[in-house]
Design a protein around this motif. Structure first.
Motif: not given
Length: 153
Positions: A99-102, A106-120
């Protein structure tokens, strides 16, 4: 001529009465030099029926998504509260991750947050796996309470 165990496929000797790996009877009568049948040693007796994964190993493996689903369906694992808890917590982590990935995609800034979220997500999953292997129930904030209710219900 080589013979193989009908149960596990291990090669057995011509006169072996039991498989050296799984302990199943081969149908041949092992004999000693005097012609008397040899008794199987303790190492060649059949393993206990119903032997499966230990709870801590199953709890650790439950954090692999497919294994969590299997453990919730297959007996005796689906009756064990410890394994059910870890399976439900693992599935909850996976669903929240999807859900968080989706949302992030969907947002432009979200693509930047994907790497830290995946590590977490990876670190949290590894911590849960370690705790499961140690035989502990490690509850994540909201997910842990949900998983505990599902495991007990």
């Amino acid at each position: 001529m080589a013979r193989f165990c009908s149960s596990c496929g291990t090669e057995v000797g011509d006169n072996a009465a039991f498989c050296p790996k799984c302990g199943k009877a081969t149908g041949a009568q092992a004999t000693t030099g005097s012609g008397a049948a040899a008794a199987p040693s303790a190492a060649t007796t059949a393993p206990a029926a119903g032997a499966g994964l230990q709870d801590n190993i199953a709890g650790l493996l439950a954090y692999i998504f497919i294994a969590a689903i299997i453990f919730l369906v297959v007996e005796p694992y689906n009756k064990n509260k410890f394994i059910r808890f870890h399976a439900f917590q693992a599935i909850s982590i996976a669903v929240i991750g999807i859900v968080v990935h989706a949302i992030l995609m969907a947002s432009l800034i979200g693509a930047v947050l994907l790497i830290p979220f995946n590590l977490l997500l990876l670190v949290v999953t590894i911590i849960c796996m370690i705790k499961a292997y140690q035989g502990q129930i490690f509850k994540l904030l909201v997910i842990g309470e949900f998983a505990e209710k599902q495991a007990n219900g």
